[in-house]
Write an enzyme that holds these catalytic residues in place. Structure first.
Site, mmCIF file in Angstrom:
data_model
loop_
_atom_site.group_PDB
_atom_site.id
_atom_site.type_symbol
_atom_site.label_atom_id
_atom_site.label_comp_id
_atom_site.label_asym_id
_atom_site.label_seq_id
_atom_site.Cartn_x
_atom_site.Cartn_y
_atom_site.Cartn_z
ATOM 1 C CB ALA A 172 53.890 -36.094 38.246
ATOM 2 N NE ARG A 184 49.994 -34.777 42.254
ATOM 3 C CZ ARG A 184 51.040 -33.927 42.375
ATOM 4 N NH1 ARG A 184 50.835 -32.624 42.399
ATOM 5 N NH2 ARG A 184 52.262 -34.380 42.473
ATOM 6 C CD GLU A 214 50.114 -33.116 36.506
ATOM 7 O OE1 GLU A 214 51.257 -32.975 36.999
ATOM 8 O OE2 GLU A 214 49.315 -33.960 36.910
ATOM 9 N NE ARG A 230 47.637 -30.052 30.853
ATOM 10 C CZ ARG A 230 47.611 -29.428 29.674
ATOM 11 N NH1 ARG A 230 46.623 -29.639 28.831
ATOM 12 N NH2 ARG A 230 48.575 -28.606 29.337
ATOM 13 C CG PHE A 254 47.652 -37.738 39.456
ATOM 14 C CD1 PHE A 254 47.592 -38.686 38.451
ATOM 15 C CD2 PHE A 254 48.067 -38.151 40.714
ATOM 16 C CE1 PHE A 254 47.944 -40.006 38.688
ATOM 17 C CE2 PHE A 254 48.422 -39.483 40.967
ATOM 18 C CZ PHE A 254 48.364 -40.410 39.951
ATOM 19 C CD GLU A 258 50.651 -42.005 35.127
ATOM 20 O OE1 GLU A 258 50.016 -40.934 35.054
ATOM 21 O OE2 GLU A 258 51.298 -42.331 36.138
#
Lengths: 786, 491
Positions: A526, A326, A728, A358, A360, A248
């Protein structure tokens, strides 16, 4: 023009290729025949050079001097660049500043790039990069979360979510437990290492072929480093050999370094990381230290919780602000916390800057409530599954600690169903019997749920674009902002487009993601890939369709509502026309056959100041039941059986989704069991390759592995054909294995004691839990004797 | 010059870097990019290729190797098959099954899986493979996307499908498929019998002597040269340390070093015999070897790695020395000064230091056939079942007579700088009844036998605790009724 009567037999059965069909991955044949091209497989342009970088050998130090003479004069070397050679921005932090394309003066982790080499071969570049003589003045290095907390070193400010008055409830509670655990990080171990190939273009610009989940960011950062407007740089991603979050933000620095070498030499430059360099130089999943203080009632329902989660962010912010967010959003997992304080710390350490992986941060947060559920159960002498069920969100107990109301209660029924299909109760009894008769080997069982919020918590990222063309032969070309890393996004979007036009999937081609086809894209992250890009593609299709319908109505003189697309045809009242013929007619009558499309996720908002809002459009849900066997002499174990029931809404492609679920589960299991990142006290990563860092191999797959998609569960939100995100959430199904291992160790004490178990639960860690259980039992028996 | 076939076509190569891996030759020199580099250390299997070798019965037998750590010289007389040979329609059964079962996601590891399954398919000749064989076949192929279930299903499905390559080209009437060239086994045998060597402009070379005298001469002349067989460890010097190895002598074609001699009273294994080649004979003699060998490296490694390499490398975490020491194995060393034998135990002097003299080489290893009342236990402990290096390996040879230990040797990997025995624990066992009390005493005595270290695989404390527990496991496994005592016995 051929006209077919409408009542002719449907020539179709092509419907099997539309949305909802289990079509193979669009590159399947290329994958199995070695013809799928990754960056390093591309034909090499004339004059190609190969890049490598020199690394910091110190975790925290001032660079006193850097002698690069030997590097420059090494065989094959064409150019060497340092921070002094950067024409534009040196800082390439993706969200907040803090990452230098090449460090100068100060280094903050082992493996930080300090200079770059271009040479005539990959080997020559790597050999040359090792010849630098660098003098350092070491500075105090903080490597662990504890060291960062003690020094109050953070990459971003800490945050708190507060609901009610948890302190008051905790203080008055009869039942209360406190605890903490360490959750290890995780190396992405995408099989294709980071790679890019940058070619010079006119006007000093660059074209970047990259293995990245975020081509628009690669484009922007390369342009900034070169000091150019963004339109001088383009980036293209055909496919990645795995991403998992690791591509990412981590792909852009490579492209920036390669672009600097392109600028220095005027020649194309390929930069791919050897595995050890990839593991040393790029960020990983954050490890976390979680601490909690929880009160509950006699029924085992949590009444209040004070939870803190502290992530090891490494030396820079990267995405850590949102990752710890998160984690905070998921400490509850699927359980109602009537009063709660959730604090998140973003710890700064002199290690590589940790990044997206994955889940996050969500998985690390969730571990808190899953451990707490078990600890409550053992304190009350109940089955952990009953405690989990008692605490689930349900009508009336349906607001998260950050203020979002759970609108669709999937889990109570889903868990009920899995409990039955997995024979949980019978197996619980059978395991008790087995353990009673087996002094050395002990079995464990756990059924754990997952509730995972879907949407980027950075609101602006919840947008996507697409570009759809129909050519005059009726073939369709699609581009969208999402990238393909194996998850099957391209085939899903192709299915969406084929469904929109009701044509065979073979007419639809999705080609490489390019920043000049669809601009300003969000990362494919995400779990949002098909939600966002599927909707954007559908929007483009609908725009084209509306033009086509208007044309059809006028040309065939039928009302618009009597025009339907079906079975590769356009039905116009009593007439049916082949899709290709219809398109040809539209072209001849100067009707546009091309459109962009756009989508922005509705309904989401969050007030970061107050820690309240509605950050997620919806939640994805699932549950897993895993049974393990543990050797109490060595801590070795195996997973014997796993049952999974997972909610993907109305699936766009059930077999692709199943692949995500199985693969995610195994990856989550690996994270919590065998995948151990070991750092030295000096901050040097000791596990720099697959010889020492072990991801699950073929024998780790449960010999009995049953995976089902939850039936009849369309997403209540208006997502693309009411599907749900799947990338995810299944990773967190792996938590069931960690809980089952703990259950096996607890069985030694007849489930009266919850042994500590840090993650990863390597055989060594499991043996520690076994030993703790044995010691607890011994002391309990002593007390009983007295 | 070396000669071999690639996907049905003959190649004769000379004057190239003898340190060149098969993978780099394919990808860089040939630009055949179907074969992928995942780790360049032989641990992930993305670069897996199949190798056809002539079998004495006139057929071709297929093995697999990690092309990233196999050097180009090792191909002499072989048929190298890569995924590039499988790009015609109709697909090979393993390819069809992988597509139908959704066995590829990102696809990067897939060519390696295809080649592992292809080799198994060739060897199975339409027969279903056992689950154990299928798992071992894939033990060296890592996939980060799928979780393996669909790949296993594809493997099961494909094994029983027959491969019918596409029809001959009607224009040229050329052979239907590059892999169906007639009499490949005969052609390879002819090639293999030619002398082979590589010499680069730099002066670096790779020699392949074919008899013992030639090897002795080369070693006498070039005592600094490195011996090479499977290169499963040696090649890491090149790919990870970026070293150059200018003088390489292959021991892969010397009959005495390849021989496996099963006589009335002993078994002798040539130093260049690969794990998979000596596994049947050794496991027949002592069945405890088989489960350990199924976890030693991966199948790709076991097809290439050799007994002599595992010993000569002198790694404290090599898996073969402890059980061989426990069995009292003897080494036959050979070299410029002639032959000599030595108990294996005396060969290891210090960390990575052996008794091997300049120019000397290991010729073979011998062990006696089991006598009455002799038991052998081999326990490998690692983080992962497949393809992992031991944190601890315990190997115990015991003679149990009338409920007592009359003789024993306990040998260990991962506990010290070399493979070692544990004299204090042996003393605590010898002459004592084989019971729980003795096991406890012996376990406690281990504390005086070694001071293990902490590293990325395990802590010193864990190693100590597990070592004692492995003795206990051995004792438990002899109790009746038998309880399963390892998780690998279970499921």
């Amino acid at each position: 023009m051929r006209r077919l009567p409408v009542n002719s037999p449907a020539p179709n059965q092509s419907a099997r290729h539309l949305a909802g069909a289990s079509v193979a991955h669009d590159s399947a044949w290329k994958h199995v025949s070695g013809q799928a091209r990754y960056i390093d497989d591309m034909p090499e342009p004339e004059g190609l050079l190969h890049a490598a970088v020199g690394h910091s050998a110190q975790a925290h130090a001032r660079i006193l001097s850097m002698d690069l003479e030997a590097v420059r004069s090494a065989p094959g070397v064409v150019a060497v660049v340092t921070a002094d050679d950067v024409p534009g921005h040196i800082d390439i932090g993706p969200v907040f500043p803090g990452d230098s394309v090449l460090a100068s003066g100060l280094v903050e982790h082992v493996g930080q790039p300090i200079f770059a080499v271009a040479a005539t071969s990959h080997e020559a570049a790597r050999k040359a990069a090792r010849l630098a003589r660098v003098e350092y003045e070491p500075l105090p290095a903080r490597i662990t979360i504890e060291q960062a907390l003690a020094a109050q070193l953070f990459v971003r400010p800490s945050k708190t979510h507060l609901r009610g008055d948890p302190d008051a409830v905790l203080g008055q509670s009869e039942y209360r437990l406190q605890g903490s655990h360490h959750i290890g990080g995780q190396e992405h171990f995408y099989l294709e290492g980071q790679a890019c190939l940058v070619e010079p273009t006119e006007d000093q610009g660059a074209f970047v072929h990259t293995s990245s989940q975020h081509p628009s960011e690669v484009q922007k950062l390369v342009a900034e480093v070169l000091g150019l407007p963004i339109h001088e740089v383009q980036a293209e991603v055909r496919r990645m050999g795995g991403g998992f979050g690791g591509k990412e933000t981590q792909a852009a620095p490579l492209a920036c370094v390669a672009a600097l070498l392109v600028r220095a030499t005027g020649r194309p430059v390929k930069y791919r990381l050897a595995r050890a360099d990839d593991m040393i130089q790029t960020g990983k999943r954050h490890d976390f230290l979680n601490q909690w203080d929880v009160s509950f009632n006699a029924a085992g329902e949590i009444t209040a919780a004070d939870i803190s989660v502290s992530g090891r962010c490494g030396h820079s912010p990267d995405l850590s602000d949102a990752i710890v967010d998160r984690a905070m959003f998921h400490v509850d997992n699927a359980y109602f916390l009537p009063a709660a304080r959730v604090t998140g710390h973003r710890c700064k350490t002199h290690t590589v800057s940790n990044t997206a992986f994955r889940g996050f941060g969500g998985p690390q947060g969730m571990m808190v409530s899953e451990q707490v559920m078990e600890d409550i159960a053992r304190q009350l002498g109940k089955d952990p599954l009953d405690i989990r069920k008692a605490n689930l969100y349900r009508p009336g107990r349906d607001t998260t600690q950050y203020g979002q109301t759970i609108e669709q209660h999937i889990l109570p029924d889903l868990i009920e169903q899995l409990e039955k299909t997995s024979d949980y109760r019978q197996r619980r009894q059978a395991i008790r019997r087995f353990n009673a008769g087996s002094p050395v080997l002990k079995k464990g069982l756990a059924l754990t749920p997952v509730k995972f919020g879907i949407s980027f918590t950075a609101k602006h990222l919840n947008q996507a674009g697409a570009l759809v063309h129909i050519y005059t032969d009726g073939s369709i070309h699609v581009n969208h902002g999402g990238t393909e890393m194996g998850q099957g996004l391209y085939i899903k979007v192709a299915q969406v487009v084929a469904t929109a036009f009701q044509v065979d999937l073979s007419r639809v081609k999705v080609s490489a993601t390019r920043t000049d086809k669809v601009p300003n894209t969000s990362p494919t992250a995400a779990s949002s890939g098909s939600d966002l890009n599927g909707m954007a593609a559908l929007d483009a299709c609908e725009k084209i369709l509306s033009g086509l319908v208007a044309f059809g109505a006028e040309h065939w003189k039928v009302p618009a509502e009597d025009i339907h697309f079906a079975d590769n045809q356009v039905h116009l009242g009593d007439t049916a026309v082949d899709f290709a013929d219809f398109v040809q007619a539209a072209y001849m009558h100067r009707v546009s056959l091309s459109s962009s499309g756009f989508y922005a996720t509705p309904r989401i908002h969050f007030d970061h100041e107050r820690g309240q809002g509605h950050p997620f459009l919806y939640y994805a849900n699932g549950a897993a039941c895993s049974e393990v066997i543990v050797d109490t002499l060595t801590g070795e174990y195996r997973v014997l059986r796993t049952d999974i029931l997972h909610d993907v809404g109305r699936s766009l492609n059930p077999e692709i989704d199943r692949g995500q679920i199985e693969g995610g589960f195994i990856q989550g299991m690996g994270w919590l069991t065998m995948e151990e990142l070991v750092y030295s006290d000096q901050g040097q990563l000791m596990t720099t390759g697959p010889a020492t860092y072990k991801i699950p191999a073929v024998s780790d797959t449960p010999p009995d592995f049953r995976v089902d998609l939850l039936a009849d569960s369309p997403n209540r939100e208006a997502t693309v054909f009411h599907s749900k995100a799947v990338g995810e959430p299944p990773l967190m199904l792996g938590i069931s294995v960690w809980c089952a291992l703990r259950d096996a160790a607890a069985s030694i004490t007849d489930y009266r004691y919850s042994p500590p178990l840090n993650a990863p639960a390597t055989p060594e860690e499991v043996l520690r839990a076994v030993t703790a259980s044995e010691l607890w039992l011994a002391s309990a028996m002593e007390v009983a004797d007295e | 010059m070396i000669s071999f076939y690639l996907n049905g076509q003959p190649y004769h190569l000379d004057n190239l870097d003898p340190n060149l891996s098969i993978l780099n030759w394919l990808r860089t020199n040939m630009r055949l990019t179907g074969t992928k580099e995942g780790c360049a250390s032989g641990d992930c299997g993305a670069c897996t290729v199949a190798i056809g070798s002539p079998h004495p019965d006139g057929t071709l037998h297929y093995t697999t190797t990690n092309s990233c750590i196999s050097l180009i010289g090792s191909l002499h007389g072989k048929h190298l098959i890569t995924v590039d040979a499988l790009q015609q329609q109709p697909p090979h059964p393993v390819q069809s099954a992988m597509i139908e079962e959704h066995g590829a996601q990102c696809g990067f590891c897939t060519p390696g899986f295809i080649m592992s399954l292809f080799a198994l398919h060739q060897n199975q000749q339409g027969q279903p493979a056992s689950e154990k064989d299928l798992l071992e076949t894939l033990s060296g192929n890592l996939c980060r996307c799928t979780g393996y279930r669909p790949i296993l299903d594809a493997g099961r499905k494909a094994m029983v499908e027959t491969w019918t390559p596409g029809a001959a080209d009607p224009k040229t009437q050329e052979s239907a498929h590059p892999l169906q060239a007639p009499d490949m086994a005969g052609k390879l045998t002819a090639l293999a019998n030619q002398p082979a060597s590589i010499e680069a402009d730099s002066g670096a070379w790779y020699q392949v002597p074919t008899d013992l005298n030639a090897l002795r001469d080369l070693r006498r002349q070039w005592p600094e040269s490195r011996l090479i067989a499977g290169s499963t460890d040696l090649a890491l010097d090149i790919t990870q340390q970026l070293k150059t190895l200018p003088q390489l002598i292959s021991v892969e074609r010397i009959p005495e070093l390849l021989a496996i001699e099963d006589s009335a009273d002993s078994l002798t294994i040539g130093a260049a015999a690969t794990y998979e080649s000596f596994r049947p004979a050794l496991s027949r003699l002592w069945p405890a070897f088989d489960p350990m060998l199924s976890r030693l490296g991966s199948r790709q490694i076991r097809y290439r790695g050799t007994l002599g390499g595992n010993i000569g490398n002198a790694s404290p975490i090599a898996d073969m020395p402890p059980p061989l020491i426990a069995l009292g194995a003897t080494l036959l060393l050979d070299g410029p000064e002639g032959e000599r034998s030595l108990p294996l135990e005396e060969f290891f002097l210090d960390y990575k230091v052996t008794d091997l003299q300049p120019g000397e080489f290991i010729r073979s290893v011998s062990l006696l056939r089991p006598g009455p009342n002799e038991h052998l236990f081999i326990y490998k402990v690692s983080k992962r079942l497949d393809d992992d290096i031991s944190a601890v390996l315990g190997a115990f040879w015991l003679r149990l007579e009338q409920g007592a230990v009359t003789r024993c040797r306990l040998a260990w990997g991962g506990m010290a700088a070399t493979p070692v025995r544990s004299p204090a624990a042996e003393q605590a066992l010898t002459g004592k009844p084989w019971n729980e009390a003795t096991i406890k005493t012996a376990g406690a005595a281990l504390a005086g036998d070694f001071k293990p270290m902490s590293d990325a695989r395990a802590s010193a404390d864990y190693r100590r605790q597990v070592a004692a527990n492995l003795l206990r496991r051995a004792w438990l496994s002899t109790q009746t009724p038998a309880q399963p005592v390892t998780v690998t016995d279970y499921a």
